[in-house]
Write a protein that holds these residues in place. Structure first.
Motif, short mmCIF file in Angstrom:
data_model
loop_
_atom_site.label_atom_id
_atom_site.label_comp_id
_atom_site.label_asym_id
_atom_site.label_seq_id
_atom_site.Cartn_x
_atom_site.Cartn_y
_atom_site.Cartn_z
N ASN A 116 0.82 -1.22 0.00
CA ASN A 116 0.00 0.00 0.00
C ASN A 116 0.85 1.27 0.00
OD1 ASN A 116 -2.54 -1.23 -0.08
ND2 ASN A 116 -2.51 -1.57 2.13
N ARG A 117 1.76 1.35 -0.94
CA ARG A 117 2.49 2.60 -1.13
C ARG A 117 1.54 3.65 -1.71
NH1 ARG A 117 6.59 -1.22 -2.60
NH2 ARG A 117 8.42 -0.99 -1.26
N GLN A 118 1.66 4.86 -1.24
CA GLN A 118 0.79 5.93 -1.72
C GLN A 118 1.42 6.65 -2.90
OE1 GLN A 118 0.32 8.06 2.13
NE2 GLN A 118 -1.87 7.60 1.94
N ILE A 119 0.59 7.08 -3.82
CA ILE A 119 1.07 7.83 -4.98
C ILE A 119 1.11 9.31 -4.60
CG2 ILE A 119 0.79 8.26 -7.43
CD1 ILE A 119 1.22 5.36 -6.83
N VAL A 120 2.16 9.67 -3.85
CA VAL A 120 2.33 11.05 -3.39
C VAL A 120 3.79 11.43 -3.57
CG1 VAL A 120 0.43 10.97 -1.74
CG2 VAL A 120 2.73 10.30 -1.01
N ASN A 121 4.06 12.72 -3.64
CA ASN A 121 5.43 13.20 -3.75
C ASN A 121 6.29 12.68 -2.61
OD1 ASN A 121 5.24 14.75 -6.13
ND2 ASN A 121 4.32 16.45 -5.01
N GLY A 122 7.46 12.15 -2.98
CA GLY A 122 8.39 11.67 -1.97
C GLY A 122 8.24 10.20 -1.63
N GLU A 123 7.16 9.56 -2.03
CA GLU A 123 7.00 8.13 -1.76
C GLU A 123 8.09 7.35 -2.49
OE1 GLU A 123 6.39 5.63 0.07
OE2 GLU A 123 4.19 5.68 0.04
N SER A 124 8.52 6.23 -1.91
CA SER A 124 9.62 5.45 -2.46
C SER A 124 9.09 4.23 -3.22
CB SER A 124 10.54 5.00 -1.32
OG SER A 124 11.61 4.22 -1.81
N PHE A 125 9.62 4.01 -4.42
CA PHE A 125 9.23 2.87 -5.24
C PHE A 125 10.47 2.12 -5.70
CE2 PHE A 125 5.51 5.49 -5.39
CZ PHE A 125 4.45 4.58 -5.44
N LEU A 126 10.37 0.79 -5.69
CA LEU A 126 11.49 -0.06 -6.07
C LEU A 126 11.54 -0.30 -7.58
CD1 LEU A 126 11.34 -2.76 -3.25
CD2 LEU A 126 13.36 -1.39 -3.82
N TYR A 127 12.75 -0.31 -8.11
CA TYR A 127 12.98 -0.69 -9.50
C TYR A 127 14.36 -1.32 -9.59
CZ TYR A 127 13.79 -0.39 -14.52
OH TYR A 127 14.08 -0.70 -15.83
N LEU A 128 14.42 -2.59 -9.95
CA LEU A 128 15.66 -3.36 -10.01
C LEU A 128 16.49 -3.24 -8.73
CD1 LEU A 128 16.76 -2.86 -13.74
CD2 LEU A 128 15.86 -4.94 -12.66
N VAL A 147 -6.24 5.89 -10.79
CA VAL A 147 -5.67 6.15 -12.11
C VAL A 147 -4.14 6.16 -12.05
CG1 VAL A 147 -5.45 7.84 -13.97
CG2 VAL A 147 -7.69 7.41 -12.93
N LEU A 148 -3.60 6.78 -11.01
CA LEU A 148 -2.15 6.84 -10.86
C LEU A 148 -1.56 5.47 -10.53
CD1 LEU A 148 -1.87 10.23 -8.93
CD2 LEU A 148 -1.34 9.81 -11.34
N GLN A 149 -2.27 4.71 -9.72
CA GLN A 149 -1.83 3.34 -9.42
C GLN A 149 -1.73 2.51 -10.68
OE1 GLN A 149 -1.02 1.41 -6.74
NE2 GLN A 149 -1.50 2.65 -4.94
N GLU A 150 -2.75 2.60 -11.53
CA GLU A 150 -2.76 1.84 -12.78
C GLU A 150 -1.64 2.30 -13.71
OE1 GLU A 150 -4.46 -0.88 -13.72
OE2 GLU A 150 -5.13 -0.88 -11.63
N ASP A 188 1.21 -0.15 -15.10
CA ASP A 188 1.47 -0.29 -16.54
C ASP A 188 2.93 -0.02 -16.86
OD1 ASP A 188 -1.16 -0.96 -17.01
OD2 ASP A 188 -1.74 1.05 -17.69
N TRP A 189 3.51 0.98 -16.19
CA TRP A 189 4.92 1.30 -16.40
C TRP A 189 5.80 0.13 -15.98
CZ3 TRP A 189 9.00 2.14 -12.83
CH2 TRP A 189 10.17 2.70 -13.38
N TYR A 190 5.50 -0.43 -14.80
CA TYR A 190 6.26 -1.60 -14.34
C TYR A 190 6.14 -2.76 -15.31
CZ TYR A 190 7.57 -0.05 -9.59
OH TYR A 190 8.14 0.59 -8.51
N LYS A 191 4.95 -3.00 -15.84
CA LYS A 191 4.74 -4.11 -16.77
C LYS A 191 5.58 -3.95 -18.03
CE LYS A 191 0.05 -5.46 -15.38
NZ LYS A 191 -1.38 -5.51 -15.78
N LYS A 192 5.60 -2.73 -18.58
CA LYS A 192 6.38 -2.48 -19.79
C LYS A 192 7.87 -2.66 -19.52
CE LYS A 192 3.00 0.70 -21.82
NZ LYS A 192 2.68 2.12 -22.15
#
Length: 237
Positions: free
Chosen positions: A74-86, A123-126, A130-134
Motif C-alpha cells: 500500500n504505497r501511496q502515490i504522493v510526492n516523496g514516496e519510495s518505489f522499487l525498481y531493479l 488512475v495513478l496506481q494503474e 502499466d509502467w512496471y509491466k512495460k
C-alpha cells in the motif's frame, strides 16, 4: 462448464471455456483456479483426457502457490514516496499537466516522474503498474535472450502478467509467464527467476534433475532463492 478428473488421491476440478481456436490450453491461477480453453465443439471426454496428461504439471503449479505469500504494501502515490525498481528505491515526483489525457511515467535522474492531468489515486496506481509491466517485459525478454545460449529449447512466448502467488511460471505450452512485480527485485534476483522458469522448459517439476540443470547455469542459485524467499513480500505497490 465445470469438470474434474482424479489424479491419485487428488481431485482436479477445472472450468472448460470453448472458443474459436485450434488447440487446447490449460492455465493455473491462484489460489487454485484451473481453466482449460478448448476449440468449439471439443468433447468433454477429450478435454478430460488432455487434463489427465497434464495432471502432474497442474499439481506442481498448485503446489507452488504455497511458496510465496504476497502482502500488500500500500504505497501511496504522493510526492516523496519510495518505489522499487531493479532493487533500488526511487523517489516519486508528481507533475501536474492538464494538457495530457492520461498519466505518463518516466524514470529520470534518480527519480520516478509522473506527469498527470489528474490526482485520482486509482488512475495513478494503474499508470504505475502499466509502467512496471512495460519495463518488466523489456528487461525479461532481454535476459531470456541472454541466457538462451545455455538452453537448446526456446519458449513459445514471453509474457508479463498479474500473478498473486508466483514470480513466474512455465505453461504446458512452453510459454514463460512472469509476475510484473519481479522488475522491482535486484537484477541478479530477477535473473534467478528467469533462469528458474527457463529450466521448466525441460522439467515441469522440481526434481533433482531440475535443480541440477539450474545449478549448471547459476551456481549460486540457492543464495538468490533464499533472498527471494526472505524479501519477496516487500516487492509490491
Amino acid at each position: 462448464m465445470i469438470s474434474s478428473i482424479q489424479y491419485g488421491t487428488k481431485t482436479i476440478e477445472f472450468t472448460i471455456i470453448f472458443r474459436q481456436r485450434k488447440t487446447l490450453e490449460i492455465s493455473v491461477e491462484p489460489p487454485n483456479i484451473v481453466s482449460v480453453v478448448a476449440p468449439n465443439g471439443t468433447s468433454e471426454d477429450k478435454v478430460n483426457q488432455y487434463v489427465k496428461k497434464k495432471a502432474n504439471w497442474i499439481v506442481q503449479q498448485l503446489y507452488l502457490f504455497k511458496d510465496t505469500d504476497f502482502r500488500k504494501i500500500n504505497r501511496q502515490i504522493v510526492n516523496g514516496e519510495s518505489f522499487l525498481y531493479l532493487g533500488r528505491n526511487y523517489s516519486l515526483q508528481l507533475i501536474d499537466d492538464l494538457a495530457l489525457t492520461k498519466p505518463v511515467v518516466n524514470l529520470y535522474q534518480g527519480k520516478i516522474f509522473i506527469k498527470t492531468p489528474t490526482r485520482d489515486e486509482q488512475v495513478l496506481q494503474e499508470a504505475m503498474k502499466d509502467w512496471y509491466k512495460k519495463k518488466a517485459l523489456g528487461r525479461v525478454t532481454d535476459r531470456v535472450n541472454y541466457f538462451q545460449s545455455y538452453f537448446n529449447k526456446k519458449p513459445t512466448a514471453i509474457k508479463v502478467k498479474e500473478q498473486q502467488k508466483r514470480w513466474g511460471s512455465c505453461t504446458a505450452n512452453k510459454e514463460l509467464l512472469f509476475n510484473w512485480r519481479s522488475i522491482m527485485a535486484p537484477s541478479h534476483i530477477l535473473d534467478y527467476i528467469i533462469v528458474h522458469e527457463m529450466c521448466h522448459l525441460f522439467y515441469m517439476n522440481h526434481s533433482q534433475e531440475f535443480w541440477n540443470l539450474l545449478s549448471t547455469v547459476m551456481a549460486d542459485y540457492e543464495q538468490r532463492k533464499e533472498w527471494l524467499k526472505n524479501n519477496g513480500v516487500k516487492l509490491d505497490l
